[in-house]
Design a protein around this motif. Structure first.
Motif, short mmCIF file in Angstrom:
data_model
loop_
_atom_site.label_atom_id
_atom_site.label_comp_id
_atom_site.label_asym_id
_atom_site.label_seq_id
_atom_site.Cartn_x
_atom_site.Cartn_y
_atom_site.Cartn_z
N LEU A 253 0.84 -1.19 0.00
CA LEU A 253 0.00 0.00 0.00
C LEU A 253 0.88 1.24 0.00
CD1 LEU A 253 -2.65 -1.07 2.68
CD2 LEU A 253 -2.88 -1.18 0.20
N SER A 254 0.45 2.25 -0.74
CA SER A 254 1.23 3.49 -0.80
C SER A 254 0.29 4.65 -1.12
CB SER A 254 2.33 3.40 -1.85
OG SER A 254 1.76 3.24 -3.14
N ALA A 255 0.82 5.86 -0.91
CA ALA A 255 0.03 7.06 -1.20
C ALA A 255 0.02 7.38 -2.69
CB ALA A 255 0.59 8.24 -0.42
N GLU A 256 0.94 6.77 -3.45
CA GLU A 256 1.03 7.02 -4.88
C GLU A 256 1.05 5.70 -5.65
OE1 GLU A 256 4.50 9.33 -5.52
OE2 GLU A 256 3.68 11.15 -4.58
N ARG A 257 0.64 5.76 -6.88
CA ARG A 257 0.66 4.58 -7.73
C ARG A 257 2.11 4.21 -8.03
NH1 ARG A 257 -3.48 3.14 -11.15
NH2 ARG A 257 -4.34 5.24 -10.97
N SER A 258 2.48 2.91 -7.77
CA SER A 258 3.88 2.56 -7.99
C SER A 258 4.09 1.12 -8.46
CB SER A 258 4.69 2.78 -6.70
OG SER A 258 4.17 2.01 -5.63
N GLY A 259 3.06 0.30 -8.60
CA GLY A 259 3.23 -1.09 -9.00
C GLY A 259 3.00 -1.29 -10.49
N VAL A 260 3.33 -2.50 -10.96
CA VAL A 260 2.98 -2.87 -12.33
C VAL A 260 1.48 -2.83 -12.50
CG1 VAL A 260 3.06 -4.74 -14.02
CG2 VAL A 260 5.04 -4.28 -12.57
N LEU A 261 0.78 -3.30 -11.47
CA LEU A 261 -0.68 -3.17 -11.38
C LEU A 261 -0.99 -2.36 -10.14
CD1 LEU A 261 -1.73 -6.84 -12.21
CD2 LEU A 261 -2.28 -4.83 -13.58
N SER A 262 -1.88 -1.39 -10.25
CA SER A 262 -2.12 -0.50 -9.13
C SER A 262 -3.52 0.09 -9.24
CB SER A 262 -1.08 0.62 -9.13
OG SER A 262 -1.24 1.46 -8.01
N TRP A 263 -4.22 0.17 -8.10
CA TRP A 263 -5.52 0.82 -8.10
C TRP A 263 -5.78 1.45 -6.74
CZ3 TRP A 263 -4.77 -4.40 -8.02
CH2 TRP A 263 -5.33 -5.13 -6.97
N ARG A 264 -6.60 2.50 -6.75
CA ARG A 264 -6.92 3.22 -5.52
C ARG A 264 -8.01 2.48 -4.77
NH1 ARG A 264 -6.12 8.65 -4.32
NH2 ARG A 264 -5.81 9.16 -6.54
N THR A 265 -7.79 2.26 -3.48
CA THR A 265 -8.79 1.59 -2.64
C THR A 265 -9.78 2.60 -2.10
OG1 THR A 265 -7.58 1.86 -0.56
CG2 THR A 265 -6.98 -0.03 -1.96
N GLY A 266 -10.81 2.12 -1.43
CA GLY A 266 -11.81 2.99 -0.82
C GLY A 266 -11.23 3.86 0.28
#
Length: 281
Positions: A230-243
């Motif tokens: 989990l992070s405050a910014e998108r950083s993975g190969v796959l990434s999505w914002r949680t609730g």
């Protein structure tokens, strides 16, 4: 003994190779075939149902060779295709009875007893006299499973049995399918990781007609161990914002990353790799 043994199976449609050297096994209990749309799941299920033949490779179903013993295999399997092709003017009883005749249950009294048994098993006894066109989508799926259970088959094949159902209907179907799998081999295709987590003792992940993983759901979950954070910014190969406003990332975790507990879906998406990019955003 494995009920289903698939070895290096190839199936092509023109220049498109739907199955490309696929191998896996399935035994008693529920085995899930997990993959995205177009992965070859329906082609494989139709081959296991003896509707299609392999271009090359071998299949053993119930200890038999479908190329030489197709009729003997069909007498011991039940099959729910993705689109069952109901005769919508039939009542529930009439449709299941019609399929029972096709399955060579010729004695009328014994056949009707069997029809009533499977209708009751899927919870449709109270609507057995209703026309199929008047039933909900979930009830029509139950009719499809009822006909697949005629004759106490040893192998039951279900192609996307929970697709298009609402959450309550999905829960009811999971309960039904898990009960069916207690004393026989069930192979179901799905693109829903929730179905695999809830139902399957084993799972086969494949894409592009190739097997990418075969094992337990827990082993699939562990594929993503240490690779979800989990992070405050998108950083993975796959990434999505949680609730919660944080990004859930899958890939090579950076140093000091806040690791998260992986799920079956995380393992599945990691296996798909580049093919999964765009699934989440």
């Amino acid at each position: 003994m494995n009920t289903v043994v698939v070895t290096n199976v190839v199936k092509s449609y023109g220049r498109h190779r739907a199955l490309d050297g696929l191998s896996f096994t399935a035994g008693p209990g529920v085995t899930g075939l997990l993959g995205p749309n177009g992965a070859g799941k329906t082609t494989l299920i139709r081959m296991l149902a003896t509707v299609l033949a392999a271009d090359s490779g071998t299949l053993r179903l119930l200890g038999r060779d479908p190329s030489a013993e197709r009729l003997q295999i069909r007498r011991r399997l039940g099959y729910l295709p993705q689109e069952p092709g109901f005769h919508r003017a039939f009542t529930v009883f009439e449709f299941v009875d019609y399929v029972a005749i096709l399955k060579e249950i010729v004695d009328r009294r014994a056949r009707h007893d069997e029809v009533r048994r499977v209708i009751a098993e899927v919870g449709l006894a109270e609507v057995s006299g209703k026309r199929i066109r008047a039933l909900s989508g979930g009830m029509r799926r139950r009719v499809g499973i009822a006909q697949a259970l005629l004759g106490e088959p040893e192998l039951v094949l279900l192609d996307e049995p929970t697709a298009g159902l609402d959450p309550e209907q999905r829960l009811r179907f999971r309960e039904l399918i898990s009960r069916i799998g207690e004393n026989r081999t069930v192979v179901l295709s799905t693109h829903q990781t929730e179905d695999v987590a809830a139902l399957c003792g084993r799972v086969v992940v494949f894409d592009g007609g190739r097997c990418m993983f075969e094992g337990t759901p827990e082993e699939l979950r562990r594929v993503a161990e240490g690779q979800v954070w989990l992070s405050a910014e998108r950083s993975g190969v796959l990434s999505w914002r949680t609730g919660e406003g944080l990004f859930r990332n899958i890939g090579q975790a950076p140093d000091a990353a806040r690791l998260a507990e992986p799920t079956i879906e995380d393992g599945y998406l990691l296996l798909l790799g580049d093919a999964a990019v765009g699934v989440r955003s």
